[in-house]
Enzyme design. Structure first.
Site, PDB file in Angstrom:
ATOM      1  N   GLY A  27      55.727 -76.032 -55.696  1.00 28.31           N
ATOM      2  CA  GLY A  27      54.317 -76.380 -55.931  1.00 28.31           C
ATOM      3  C   GLY A  27      53.610 -76.921 -54.707  1.00 28.31           C
ATOM      4  N   ASN A  29      51.747 -75.293 -52.756  1.00 32.67           N
ATOM      5  CA  ASN A  29      50.378 -74.748 -52.794  1.00 32.67           C
ATOM      6  C   ASN A  29      49.529 -75.453 -53.840  1.00 32.67           C
ATOM      7  OD1 ASN A  29      50.022 -72.324 -50.880  1.00 32.67           O
ATOM      8  ND2 ASN A  29      52.079 -72.053 -51.735  1.00 32.67           N
ATOM      9  N   MET A 108      56.827 -66.876 -60.694  1.00 30.47           N
ATOM     10  CA  MET A 108      57.787 -65.811 -60.425  1.00 30.47           C
ATOM     11  C   MET A 108      58.156 -64.979 -61.666  1.00 30.47           C
ATOM     12  SD  MET A 108      57.912 -66.190 -57.226  1.00 30.47           S
ATOM     13  CE  MET A 108      59.249 -65.174 -56.621  1.00 30.47           C
ATOM     14  N   LEU A 111      54.136 -60.597 -65.453  1.00 29.96           N
ATOM     15  CA  LEU A 111      53.340 -60.659 -66.677  1.00 29.96           C
ATOM     16  C   LEU A 111      53.032 -59.242 -67.183  1.00 29.96           C
ATOM     17  CD1 LEU A 111      50.950 -63.449 -65.396  1.00 29.96           C
ATOM     18  CD2 LEU A 111      52.684 -63.703 -67.203  1.00 29.96           C
ATOM     19  N   ASN A 125      46.693 -63.906 -57.372  1.00 25.84           N
ATOM     20  CA  ASN A 125      48.078 -64.215 -57.023  1.00 25.84           C
ATOM     21  C   ASN A 125      48.213 -64.376 -55.515  1.00 25.84           C
ATOM     22  OD1 ASN A 125      51.001 -64.388 -57.376  1.00 25.84           O
ATOM     23  ND2 ASN A 125      51.112 -62.296 -56.577  1.00 25.84           N
ATOM     24  N   SER A 154      48.838 -62.931 -48.543  1.00 25.99           N
ATOM     25  CA  SER A 154      47.646 -62.297 -49.112  1.00 25.99           C
ATOM     26  C   SER A 154      47.340 -62.930 -50.461  1.00 25.99           C
ATOM     27  CB  SER A 154      47.902 -60.802 -49.373  1.00 25.99           C
ATOM     28  OG  SER A 154      48.424 -60.161 -48.248  1.00 25.99           O
TER      29      SER A 154
HETATM   30  C1  GAR Z   1      54.967 -69.226 -51.944  1.00 23.40           C
HETATM   31  O1  GAR Z   1      55.463 -69.087 -50.657  1.00 23.40           O
HETATM   32  C2  GAR Z   1      54.439 -67.909 -52.479  1.00 23.40           C
HETATM   33  O2  GAR Z   1      53.992 -67.059 -51.479  1.00 23.40           O
HETATM   34  C3  GAR Z   1      55.621 -67.338 -53.163  1.00 23.40           C
HETATM   35  O3  GAR Z   1      56.283 -68.438 -53.733  1.00 23.40           O
HETATM   36  C4  GAR Z   1      56.091 -69.573 -52.893  1.00 23.40           C
HETATM   37  C5  GAR Z   1      55.769 -70.764 -53.753  1.00 23.40           C
HETATM   38  O4  GAR Z   1      55.713 -71.930 -52.983  1.00 23.40           O
HETATM   39  N1  GAR Z   1      55.208 -66.411 -54.179  1.00 23.40           N
HETATM   40  C6  GAR Z   1      55.806 -65.267 -54.426  1.00 23.40           C
HETATM   41  O5  GAR Z   1      56.805 -64.905 -53.847  1.00 23.40           O
HETATM   42  C7  GAR Z   1      55.161 -64.435 -55.496  1.00 23.40           C
HETATM   43  N2  GAR Z   1      55.698 -63.121 -55.517  1.00 23.40           N
HETATM   44  P1  GAR Z   1      55.188 -73.284 -53.610  1.00 23.40           P
HETATM   45  O6  GAR Z   1      55.848 -73.418 -55.000  1.00 23.40           O
HETATM   46  O7  GAR Z   1      55.694 -74.344 -52.672  1.00 23.40           O
HETATM   47  O8  GAR Z   1      53.728 -73.222 -53.702  1.00 23.40           O
END
Ligand code: GAR
Length: 232
Positions: A27, A29, A108, A111, A125, A154
């Site tokens: 989390g 982000n 992850m 859906l 996303n 992206s």
């Molecule tokens: C992020 O790096 C995101 O790009 C990736 O999961 C991580 C989550 O980090 N998402 C994917 O791979 C989606 N296919 P976070 O939980 O620290 O935000």
């Protein structure tokens, strides 16, 4: 506000954008969004967080910020929760929260098209590659193996096809000779922490619109994706 009204966001700009966030992991982000919201830098209200993992650190981050959290664990009492059950509960919760925008930030689970088509709000996303290249998993490792010179992240509109919806924004970096999958993950996450709030700011301000209806002249859609170049 429904997806229709996010399209005409410019007319209701004084209201904070109601954002629901779906997570599965650390989390970081989500934390960036919480921090920007609390600092008054991002005109959003995070109305709720849904996690599909009960051990996700994102839950702690949301709880610490007094944001409602719902855990719909993919494994409960040793039994796997099917995607249909997850989606039924998630839909009901989202109806309750009435978000304008649903953000998948490290979420992850894949859906179903039914869930995506009937979602109460548009969904975006965050993906760790320069889409349309490297959809799916293990993007950093695949980028290293392919000897790519550029990589990044992206943000795209979620559609039924995995990682294939319209790309809204991207941030890119140069791959160094000494980079490994691990170092790229760290470097790309730093980009994500700038790209996600920037993209949501553009949506909240009505600069970027999710309306792709070209017959609607009032909703000018800039050439996409918008790309951030950040020195690292
Ligand atoms: C992020 O790096 C995101 O790009 C990736 O999961 C991580 C989550 O980090 N998402 C994917 O791979 C989606 N296919 P976070 O939980 O620290 O935000």
């Amino acid at each position: 506000m429904s997806s229709t009204s996010l399209k005409s966001r410019a007319s209701s700009i004084s209201e904070p954008l109601r954002v629901a966030v779906l997570v599965s992991g650390s989390g970081s982000n989500l934390q960036v969004l919480i921090d920007a919201m609390q600092a008054g830098e991002l005109p959003i209200e995070i109305v709720g967080v849904i996690s599909n993992r009960e051990d996700a650190y994102a839950i702690t981050r949301a709880t610490d910020a007094d944001i409602p959290v719902v855990v719909l664990s993919h494994v409960a009492s040793g039994k796997r929760m099917g995607i249909k059950t997850f989606e039924t509960h998630a839909s009901a919760q989202l109806q309750d929260w009435q978000p304008d925008l649903i953000v998948l930030a490290g979420f992850m689970r894949v859906l179903s098209s039914n869930f995506i088509h009937h979602a109460i709000a548009p969904m975006i996303n965050l993906h760790p590659s320069l889409l349309p290249a490297y959809k799916g998993l293990d993007t950093h490792q695949r980028v290293i193996q392919a000897g790519e010179r550029h990589h990044g992240c992206s943000i795209h509109v979620v559609t039924a096809e995995l990682d294939a919806g319209a790309v809204l924004t991207r941030a890119l970096l140069e791959v160094n000779l000494k980079d490994t999958a691990d170092s790229l993950q760290v470097r790309v996450q730093k980009l994500e922490h700038q790209l996600l709030p920037w993209t949501i700011l553009l949506l909240a301000k009505g600069v970027l619109t999710l309306n792709t209806d070209s017959s609607d002249d009032a909703n000018y859609l800039p050439a996409l994706p918008l790309t951030l170049h950040i020195d690292q």
